[in-house]
Design an enzyme around this catalytic site. Structure first.
Site, PDB file in Angstrom:
ATOM      1  N   GLY A 249      17.242  31.722   7.128  1.00 11.31           N
ATOM      2  CA  GLY A 249      18.537  31.241   6.642  1.00 11.31           C
ATOM      3  C   GLY A 249      18.498  30.913   5.151  1.00 11.31           C
TER       4      GLY A 249
ATOM      5  N   THR B  42      17.098  38.461  18.096  1.00  7.32           N
ATOM      6  CA  THR B  42      15.724  38.963  18.025  1.00  7.32           C
ATOM      7  C   THR B  42      15.467  40.117  18.999  1.00  7.32           C
ATOM      8  OG1 THR B  42      13.460  38.305  18.585  1.00  7.32           O
ATOM      9  CG2 THR B  42      15.181  37.050  19.628  1.00  7.32           C
ATOM     10  N   ASP B  43      14.477  40.949  18.676  1.00  3.83           N
ATOM     11  CA  ASP B  43      14.062  42.027  19.591  1.00  3.83           C
ATOM     12  C   ASP B  43      13.442  41.471  20.878  1.00  3.83           C
ATOM     13  OD1 ASP B  43      11.658  41.080  18.506  1.00  3.83           O
ATOM     14  OD2 ASP B  43      11.046  43.000  17.635  1.00  3.83           O
ATOM     15  N   GLU B  44      13.052  40.191  20.861  1.00  8.28           N
ATOM     16  CA  GLU B  44      12.345  39.635  22.020  1.00  8.28           C
ATOM     17  C   GLU B  44      13.231  39.550  23.261  1.00  8.28           C
ATOM     18  OE1 GLU B  44       9.647  36.419  21.221  1.00  8.28           O
ATOM     19  OE2 GLU B  44       9.519  36.965  19.101  1.00  8.28           O
TER      20      GLU B  44
ATOM     21  N   TYR C 222      11.897  31.182  25.071  1.00  9.42           N
ATOM     22  CA  TYR C 222      12.570  31.420  23.787  1.00  9.42           C
ATOM     23  C   TYR C 222      13.459  32.655  23.884  1.00  9.42           C
ATOM     24  CZ  TYR C 222      13.181  33.499  19.149  1.00  9.42           C
ATOM     25  OH  TYR C 222      13.724  34.096  18.036  1.00  9.42           O
TER      26      TYR C 222
ATOM     27  N   LYS D 236      17.586  33.054  23.656  1.00 10.50           N
ATOM     28  CA  LYS D 236      18.270  33.890  22.664  1.00 10.50           C
ATOM     29  C   LYS D 236      19.168  34.917  23.368  1.00 10.50           C
ATOM     30  CE  LYS D 236      18.002  33.955  18.786  1.00 10.50           C
ATOM     31  NZ  LYS D 236      18.776  33.189  17.742  1.00 10.50           N
TER      32      LYS D 236
ATOM     33  N   HIS E 163       2.353  36.817  27.387  1.00  8.92           N
ATOM     34  CA  HIS E 163       2.428  37.401  26.034  1.00  8.92           C
ATOM     35  C   HIS E 163       2.986  38.827  26.053  1.00  8.92           C
ATOM     36  CE1 HIS E 163       0.125  37.346  21.937  1.00  8.92           C
ATOM     37  NE2 HIS E 163       1.432  37.516  21.809  1.00  8.92           N
TER      38      HIS E 163
END
Ligand code: NAD
Length: 309
Positions: A14, A116-118, A140, A144, A266
């Site tokens: 940001g 995010t790509d996650e 997380y 998102k 992971h």
């Protein structure tokens, strides 16, 4: 002059976004969690409001009158979401919804929600396009994904002009030293070992924060309501390969690496197809080797920024 509200503008990405804005009156709204730092905005003209994107009454004071709202405010660290997910759901889902509702009330003409790509989970080969199913694997990423779906719903149901960006792993100056690049660099610069997760084979696609911000600016100008835009990285590396480059950049050897137990759940690999944004004219500009070298130099020359943390 355009009036732009940047939530989470005292954080890593940001604050770079705010620094890159020209010919705009910028308001930053930030809760200043551990990750927010007003020093990130030193010398940058802006109006600052301290507060929470979950606070509807505050948003009704701050949001009206802006031509563009860009939402960076989030809990952003996967490891912390594994320790405790409540704050992630609160800020990343409820906060996003509360902010979008305030934008709707204030008739904000354009909103960009940064993600995010996650949210897609993990992919062994190939790349995701914007229609890939959301299969988040960490709290997380799940929070998102929840925020992204709320944004899409506000576009479809209420006609709010909100576009969503999804990006790979960012690097650059002023990133809180819990994320792998600043953690490893600040450890190595202080003569401390670095913890490498598992077999070091997890793959990330790295992008310089300035390229990410350029992609967001383009989506703010040309993005369609309810649409998702990928901003892909420029360097796909295993964590082991990344570690080798960081050791070299800091003049250290493999004796500084400590192998630690892998992160729970992971994700093995992320990879985005960014043809949709490239069709609008987007091109990343910072070569990874150069960006990484400059980033390491920044941490070396700005020790006061991270040593007191
Ligand atoms: P960051 O953790 O450095 O900054 C987050 C900022 O949000 C901080 O200034 C914090 O004080 C503020 N904040 C947190 N909760 C808030 C709340 N409830 N109300 C108001 N402000 C609040 O994160 P970052 O790395 O700059 O990421 C910014 C955004 O980009 C996030 O939405 C993240 O999911 C997304 N993103 C990050 C990456 C990355 O590699 N860092 C990649 C893709 C997308």
């Amino acid at each position: 002059m355009k009036r732009i509200l940047v939530t989470g503008g005292a954080g890593f990405i940001g604050s770079h976004f705010v620094r890159g804005l020209r010919d705009a009156h910028v308001t930053v709204l930030d809760k200043l969690t551990y990750a927010g730092n007003l020093a990130n905005l030193d010398g940058v003209p802006h109006t600052f409001a301290r507060g929470d994107i979950c606070d509807a009454a505050l948003l009704d004071e701050v949001v009206p009158g802006h031509d563009l709202v860009v939402n960076f405010a989030a809990e952003s660290h996967v490891d912390r979401s594994i320790e405790g997910a409540a704050e992630f759901v609160r800020t990343n889902v409820l906060g996003t919804q509360t902010l979008l509702e305030a934008c709707l009330r204030a008739r904000v003409p354009k909103v960009v929600h940064v993600s995010t790509d996650e949210v897609y989970g993990s992919i062994d080969t190939g790349s995701w396009d914007e229609d890939a199913p959301l299969r988040p694997r960490s709290p997380y990423a799940a929070s998102k994904a929840g925020g992204d779906l709320i944004a899409r719903a506000y576009a479809v149901t209420h006609g709010l002009d909100v576009s969503i960006t999804r990006c790979g792993n960012n690097y650059g100056p002023r990133q809180y030293p819990e994320k792998v690049i600043p953690l490893f660099v600040t450890n190595l610069l202080s003569g401390r070992k670095v913890p490498l997760y598992g077999d070091g084979g997890n793959v990330r696609d790295w992008i310089h924060v300035e390229d990410h911000c350029a992609g967001i600016r383009l989506v703010a100008e040309r993005g369609e309501p309810g649409e998702v835009y990928h901003i892909a990285g420029t360097a796909e590396l295993t964590n082991k390969e990344l570690t080798a480059r960081l050791l070299e950049a800091c003049g250290r050897g493999w004796d500084m690496v400590e192998h630690v137990e892998d992160r729970k759940g992971h994700d093995r690999r992320y990879s985005l197809d960014d043809r949709k944004l490239r069709a609008l004219g987007y091109r990343p500009r910072v070569p990874f080797e150069q960006g990484l070298k400059e980033t390491v130099r920044w941490y070396d020359e700005n020790r006061s920024w991270w040593e007191r943390r």
